[in-house]
Design a protein around this motif. Structure first.
Motif, PDB file in Angstrom:
ATOM      1  N   ARG A 118      -1.744   3.958  16.880  1.00 52.75           N
ATOM      2  CA  ARG A 118      -2.587   3.455  15.774  1.00 52.75           C
ATOM      3  C   ARG A 118      -1.957   2.180  15.241  1.00 52.75           C
ATOM      4  NH1 ARG A 118      -4.634   7.174  17.107  1.00 52.75           N
ATOM      5  NH2 ARG A 118      -5.127   9.210  16.263  1.00 52.75           N
ATOM      6  N   TRP A 119      -2.751   1.129  15.087  1.00 52.60           N
ATOM      7  CA  TRP A 119      -2.243  -0.064  14.394  1.00 52.60           C
ATOM      8  C   TRP A 119      -2.096   0.262  12.916  1.00 52.60           C
ATOM      9  CZ3 TRP A 119      -0.011  -3.840  16.780  1.00 52.60           C
ATOM     10  CH2 TRP A 119      -0.416  -4.209  18.069  1.00 52.60           C
ATOM     11  N   TYR A 120      -0.990  -0.135  12.344  1.00 51.61           N
ATOM     12  CA  TYR A 120      -0.792   0.142  10.921  1.00 51.61           C
ATOM     13  C   TYR A 120      -1.845  -0.565  10.067  1.00 51.61           C
ATOM     14  CZ  TYR A 120       1.083   0.400   6.258  1.00 51.61           C
ATOM     15  OH  TYR A 120       1.193   0.611   4.924  1.00 51.61           O
ATOM     16  N   HIS A 121      -2.143  -1.833  10.400  1.00 50.63           N
ATOM     17  CA  HIS A 121      -3.097  -2.572   9.551  1.00 50.63           C
ATOM     18  C   HIS A 121      -4.489  -1.941   9.589  1.00 50.63           C
ATOM     19  CE1 HIS A 121      -3.193  -4.705  13.469  1.00 50.63           C
ATOM     20  NE2 HIS A 121      -4.495  -4.775  13.234  1.00 50.63           N
ATOM     21  N   GLU A 122      -4.811  -1.268  10.679  1.00 50.89           N
ATOM     22  CA  GLU A 122      -6.107  -0.574  10.714  1.00 50.89           C
ATOM     23  C   GLU A 122      -6.028   0.764   9.973  1.00 50.89           C
ATOM     24  OE1 GLU A 122      -7.392  -2.512  15.006  1.00 50.89           O
ATOM     25  OE2 GLU A 122      -7.398  -0.323  14.802  1.00 50.89           O
ATOM     26  N   ALA A 123      -4.925   1.450  10.196  1.00 45.15           N
ATOM     27  CA  ALA A 123      -4.783   2.777   9.585  1.00 45.15           C
ATOM     28  C   ALA A 123      -4.769   2.699   8.060  1.00 45.15           C
ATOM     29  CB  ALA A 123      -3.501   3.439  10.085  1.00 45.15           C
ATOM     30  N   ARG A 124      -4.326   1.565   7.509  1.00 45.68           N
ATOM     31  CA  ARG A 124      -4.195   1.480   6.055  1.00 45.68           C
ATOM     32  C   ARG A 124      -5.494   1.054   5.374  1.00 45.68           C
ATOM     33  NH1 ARG A 124      -0.191  -2.612   3.620  1.00 45.68           N
ATOM     34  NH2 ARG A 124      -1.684  -2.603   1.945  1.00 45.68           N
ATOM     35  N   GLU A 125      -6.475   0.628   6.169  1.00 43.91           N
ATOM     36  CA  GLU A 125      -7.730   0.167   5.572  1.00 43.91           C
ATOM     37  C   GLU A 125      -8.401   1.291   4.787  1.00 43.91           C
ATOM     38  OE1 GLU A 125     -10.508  -1.748   8.280  1.00 43.91           O
ATOM     39  OE2 GLU A 125      -8.883  -3.169   8.767  1.00 43.91           O
ATOM     40  N   GLY A 126      -8.738   0.993   3.546  1.00 48.66           N
ATOM     41  CA  GLY A 126      -9.469   1.961   2.733  1.00 48.66           C
ATOM     42  C   GLY A 126      -8.626   3.122   2.230  1.00 48.66           C
ATOM     43  N   VAL A 127      -7.311   3.067   2.516  1.00 52.12           N
ATOM     44  CA  VAL A 127      -6.440   4.156   2.075  1.00 52.12           C
ATOM     45  C   VAL A 127      -6.094   3.956   0.593  1.00 52.12           C
ATOM     46  CG1 VAL A 127      -4.019   4.887   2.283  1.00 52.12           C
ATOM     47  CG2 VAL A 127      -5.461   4.757   4.307  1.00 52.12           C
ATOM     48  N   PRO A 128      -6.136   5.005  -0.229  1.00 49.62           N
ATOM     49  CA  PRO A 128      -5.842   4.816  -1.652  1.00 49.62           C
ATOM     50  C   PRO A 128      -4.411   4.318  -1.891  1.00 49.62           C
ATOM     51  CG  PRO A 128      -6.295   7.142  -1.159  1.00 49.62           C
ATOM     52  CD  PRO A 128      -6.512   6.382   0.094  1.00 49.62           C
ATOM     53  N   ALA A 129      -4.244   3.550  -2.962  1.00 47.32           N
ATOM     54  CA  ALA A 129      -2.939   2.969  -3.275  1.00 47.32           C
ATOM     55  C   ALA A 129      -2.160   3.822  -4.267  1.00 47.32           C
ATOM     56  CB  ALA A 129      -3.104   1.547  -3.808  1.00 47.32           C
ATOM     57  N   THR A 130      -2.622   5.034  -4.480  1.00 48.27           N
ATOM     58  CA  THR A 130      -1.808   5.939  -5.297  1.00 48.27           C
ATOM     59  C   THR A 130      -1.506   7.183  -4.477  1.00 48.27           C
ATOM     60  OG1 THR A 130      -3.808   6.905  -6.201  1.00 48.27           O
ATOM     61  CG2 THR A 130      -2.704   5.235  -7.554  1.00 48.27           C
ATOM     62  N   CYS A 131      -0.317   7.675  -4.671  1.00 47.15           N
ATOM     63  CA  CYS A 131       0.112   8.857  -3.926  1.00 47.15           C
ATOM     64  C   CYS A 131       1.154   9.561  -4.779  1.00 47.15           C
ATOM     65  CB  CYS A 131       0.726   8.428  -2.595  1.00 47.15           C
ATOM     66  SG  CYS A 131       1.523   9.779  -1.721  1.00 47.15           S
ATOM     67  N   PRO A 132       0.812  10.731  -5.314  1.00 44.83           N
ATOM     68  CA  PRO A 132       1.770  11.399  -6.192  1.00 44.83           C
ATOM     69  C   PRO A 132       3.039  11.770  -5.434  1.00 44.83           C
ATOM     70  CG  PRO A 132      -0.132  12.809  -5.715  1.00 44.83           C
ATOM     71  CD  PRO A 132      -0.422  11.483  -5.103  1.00 44.83           C
ATOM     72  N   PRO A 133       4.207  11.497  -6.016  1.00 46.34           N
ATOM     73  CA  PRO A 133       5.461  11.850  -5.341  1.00 46.34           C
ATOM     74  C   PRO A 133       5.623  13.361  -5.240  1.00 46.34           C
ATOM     75  CG  PRO A 133       5.902  10.975  -7.550  1.00 46.34           C
ATOM     76  CD  PRO A 133       4.430  10.841  -7.318  1.00 46.34           C
ATOM     77  N   GLU A 134       6.083  13.822  -4.095  1.00 46.92           N
ATOM     78  CA  GLU A 134       6.272  15.251  -3.837  1.00 46.92           C
ATOM     79  C   GLU A 134       7.518  15.751  -4.585  1.00 46.92           C
ATOM     80  OE1 GLU A 134       4.200  16.930  -1.679  1.00 46.92           O
ATOM     81  OE2 GLU A 134       5.293  18.806  -2.048  1.00 46.92           O
ATOM     82  N   PRO A 135       7.382  16.795  -5.410  1.00 45.89           N
ATOM     83  CA  PRO A 135       8.592  17.331  -6.053  1.00 45.89           C
ATOM     84  C   PRO A 135       9.500  17.961  -4.996  1.00 45.89           C
ATOM     85  CG  PRO A 135       6.578  18.182  -7.074  1.00 45.89           C
ATOM     86  CD  PRO A 135       6.177  17.516  -5.799  1.00 45.89           C
ATOM     87  N   MET A 136      10.770  17.541  -4.986  1.00 43.83           N
ATOM     88  CA  MET A 136      11.709  18.009  -3.963  1.00 43.83           C
ATOM     89  C   MET A 136      12.902  18.687  -4.615  1.00 43.83           C
ATOM     90  SD  MET A 136      10.283  16.895  -1.144  1.00 43.83           S
ATOM     91  CE  MET A 136      11.527  16.891   0.138  1.00 43.83           C
ATOM     92  N   GLY A 137      13.388  19.729  -3.974  1.00 44.98           N
ATOM     93  CA  GLY A 137      14.634  20.319  -4.409  1.00 44.98           C
ATOM     94  C   GLY A 137      15.764  19.335  -4.133  1.00 44.98           C
ATOM     95  N   ALA A 138      16.790  19.330  -4.978  1.00 40.98           N
ATOM     96  CA  ALA A 138      17.903  18.395  -4.778  1.00 40.98           C
ATOM     97  C   ALA A 138      18.515  18.565  -3.396  1.00 40.98           C
ATOM     98  CB  ALA A 138      18.970  18.612  -5.850  1.00 40.98           C
ATOM     99  N   GLU A 139      18.472  19.783  -2.863  1.00 39.33           N
ATOM    100  CA  GLU A 139      19.073  20.038  -1.556  1.00 39.33           C
ATOM    101  C   GLU A 139      18.065  19.951  -0.402  1.00 39.33           C
ATOM    102  OE1 GLU A 139      22.024  20.113  -0.372  1.00 39.33           O
ATOM    103  OE2 GLU A 139      23.012  19.826  -2.295  1.00 39.33           O
ATOM    104  N   ASP A 140      16.840  19.508  -0.666  1.00 38.17           N
ATOM    105  CA  ASP A 140      15.914  19.288   0.440  1.00 38.17           C
ATOM    106  C   ASP A 140      16.364  18.051   1.212  1.00 38.17           C
ATOM    107  OD1 ASP A 140      14.273  21.442  -0.052  1.00 38.17           O
ATOM    108  OD2 ASP A 140      12.876  20.324  -1.331  1.00 38.17           O
TER     109      ASP A 140
END
Ligand code: 6R9
Length: 646
Positions: free
Chosen positions: A234-256
């Motif tokens: 997949r070309w990155y420039h194509e894959a990113r078309e129309g993709v939302p510019a917000t993405c909530p950060p995943e809560p991670m355990g400190a040891e993940d």
């Protein structure tokens, strides 16, 4: 004696820096005396979703072996590097990208823009089905997308495994398979010093040996025509078309786990060094601040590649966690000429540059004039990492590059340690050329003799670390036993670094180099065993032994002894063929500098190769080979000496 050559803390640094000499003693003392409260205090420098109430929880003993830091805390590493800066410094420059080609324009990204790019990349990964805990292999040149991709993984909790873009398809395939990643992010081509690197073609070649690989995201970096597999690529420039510019950060355990980074050891194939989220980020951020006294507005330049731990900790995680302006350079220090690095300093008004002794030695050789014709007045600090810096290169860095104004921050550490372990602080530590000086807070270095006895006073020995610190690696990917075996069995109860060191009467630490079968070529680690296994894969090779030898520019070079299968004769053509064979199997950094055909190798009666003798011959020190009478066939030594490659 270099031990007596002392460069005091410049008064302006003593006045300006966060930590002065007394401050260091206090900080260090407290870190060892009361680690629990010290580290919970330090943890406040990060933004936690759930603040930890436990600091270190670890044991290096076999029965109860475990290493955990801040284990009850929750955070997201990318949010710490981006989101938390948005309110106060969203408009400040986070990343400056300087292209390989000096005539091209640099690119700049504010924290707000970087946040957006990372969120888009994260959503592209999600759309490809990547979720928390999945491994993502990143095989990219030094382009902004490398930063976006790394941070995008951190944002969604995927584990990145960055593979240096100089590694061969075979080496890449091994790393993809070992961590079981099904996705690779690459580019059509990379650029370095005016040359093109066929990255996409390398991934295609690697795919043949990596059956688990399902998806390849390709960044169009140079616009080159590359083969494309519509079901996999997949070309990155194509894959990113129309993709939302917000993405909530995943809560991670400190040891993940945050990332895996493959590095060479003294045995077997490279191991996947695994770092986790909370402790690693804390260590990268704290050491970046202490060693370099970073202040808002300073332009910070770590000239490493993103494919090494230095790039991880000091191009990306440490500086970005600290809200710094970090510079990323696509090129090499001596192209188009040996002024390039200093022109970049002038162009971006760089405050601190952090590079390797090998680069300095190469630039030194080209003469002072390339430096003198640049301004460099923006420079305030000079950092070094990767190998012991010889005092001559240290003084050149200090006088010629820094005009005698800039303290030199020589940081000793390893992929395994996550960030600097022994290093000066500019406002606190008087410097000695060639010494990494004093330990960071919480770092408890010791010298031990081969019997494991702890040595005191001014002396030399094997360097071990007697207690855990937050940035310590947490495991070898997929091989728990190997982690314990490699680092905690030689000197039980302590972390074995593999380095030798000396402590002088002032308590300064001097790293003397590896004491195991790891060679340090231009600041890059190479296991002799790896190069040997590559050589014996060649159909004409029966046996190979590889040692390090002194090299003016690289620090250490690679010297290979090769025994051919019967029926095959040495020739110049075969010598060249074997060298390019290793280059193809591992990558250019592993190519032997010298290769000697040896009808026999010096072995003990039990069949062990006596590397000590091979090292001496490689060094040209043939008058003191020591006792060779224990060899199964002492006469092989005469042949080795007579046919030494000078
Ligand atoms: C950060 C990095 C680690 C090995 C390490 C040592 C050598 C690194 C050094 C140094 C003397 C320094 N090393 N920094 N030796 N002085 N300032 O380089 O990690 O690639 O894992 O290499 O490099 O021998 O054990 P890594």
């Amino acid at each position: 004696m270099p031990e007596q050559e002392l460069y005091p803390v410049p008064p302006e640094w003593a006045a300006r820096a966060r930590i002065n000499a007394d401050g260091y003693d206090l900080l260090y003392g407290r870190s060892l005396a009361d680690p629990g409260s010290f580290w919970l205090d330090q943890a406040k420098r990060l933004d936690w979703i759930k603040r930890p109430e436990i600091a270190g929880d670890w044991s290096f003993d076999k029965a109860d072996f475990h290493i955990r830091w801040f284990a009850d805390g929750k955070l997201n590493v990318a949010a710490n590097c981006l989101d938390r800066h948005l309110a106060k410094r969203g408009g400040d420059t986070a990343l400056i990208w300087e292209p390989d080609e000096p005539s091209e324009q640099p690119r700049r990204f504010t924290y707000a823009e970087l946040h957006q790019e990372v969120s888009v990349f994260a959503n592209v990964l999600k759309a490809q089905g990547v979720t928390k805990g999945d491994r993502v292999t990143i095989y990219l040149p030094m382009i902004p997308e490398a930063a976006f991709a790394v941070l995008a993984c951190a944002r969604i909790g995927a584990i990145h495994s960055v593979v240096f873009a100089g590694f061969s398809p075979e080496a890449l395939a091994g790393r993809i398979e070992d961590c079981g990643s099904t996705i690779v992010i690459t580019a059509d081509e990379g650029r370095r010093g005016g040359k093109r690197v066929p990255l996409k073609a390398n991934v295609d070649a690697a795919a043949a040996h990596a059956p688990g690989l399902k998806t390849v995201i390709v960044v169009a970096a140079t616009g080159a025509q590359v083969p494309f597999d519509a079901t996999r690529d997949r070309w990155y420039h194509e894959a990113r078309e129309g993709v939302p510019a917000t993405c909530p950060p995943e809560p991670m355990g400190a040891e993940d786990p945050l990332f895996i980074l493959y590095t060479s050891g003294s045995t077997g194939q490279p191991k996947g060094v695994m770092h986790t989220s909370g402790g690693y980020l804390l260590w990268a951020s704290l050491t970046h601040e202490l060693c370099f006294d970073y202040r808002p507005g300073d332009v910070w330049w770590c000239a490493a590649d993103i494919g090494w731990v230095t790039g991880h900790s000091y191009i990306l995680y440490g500086p970005l966690a600290n809200g710094a302006t970090t510079l990323m350079f696509e090129g090499v220090p001596n192209w188009p000429d040996a002024s390039r690095i200093w022109q970049v300093v002038d162009r971006h008004k760089v405050h601190t540059i952090f590079t390797a002794p090998t680069a300095l030695r190469a630039l030194m050789k080209d003469g002072d004039d390339f430096v003198a014709r640049t301004d460099r007045s923006s420079l305030k600090l000079l950092g070094t990492v990767g190998e012991p810096i010889n005092p001559e290169a240290w003084r050149w860095y200090h006088e010629v590059v820094g005009g005698g104004r800039c303290p030199i921050i020589d940081t000793w550490w390893q992929t395994e340690t996550g960030g600097a372990m022994i290093a000066p602080m500019p406002g606190a530590t008087a410097l000695k050329p060639g010494s990494a000086t004093k330990p960071m807070p919480g770092v408890d270095p010791q010298l031990v003799n081969p019997e494991g006895e702890v040595l005191s006073g001014a002396t030399e020995g094997n360097l071990v670390i007697a207690r855990s610190w937050p940035g310590q690696m947490r495991g070898v990917w997929g091989d728990r036993e190997r982690f314990f075996q490699t680092y905690f069995t030689t000197y039980p109860g302590k972390y074995t670094t593999g380095d030798g060191a000396r402590r002088d009467a002032d308590g300064y630490w001097w790293i003397t180099g590896r004491v195991d079968d790891v060679i340090n070529v231009s600041g890059h680690r190479m296991g002799t065993a790896e190069v040997e296994s590559a050589l014996v894969l060649h159909p004409e090779v029966a046996e190979a032994a590889v040692v390090g030898m002194p090299h003016d520019i690289k620090g250490q070079g690679i010297y290979a002894y090769v025994t051919l299968n019967s029926g095959h004769a040495p020739s110049e053509a075969l010598r060249k063929d074997l060298i390019s064979w290793v280059r193809k199997e591992i990558g250019p950094i592993a190519a032997p500098d010298k290769l000697q055909f040896a009808p026999g190798l010096p072995k003990t009666r039990s069949g062990k190769i006596m590397r000590r003798i091979l090292r001496k011959i490689a060094e040209g020190d043939v008058s003191s080979l020591g006792d060779t009478s224990t060899l199964a066939d002492p006469s092989v030594v005469d042949d080795l000496v007579a046919n030494r490659v000078a």
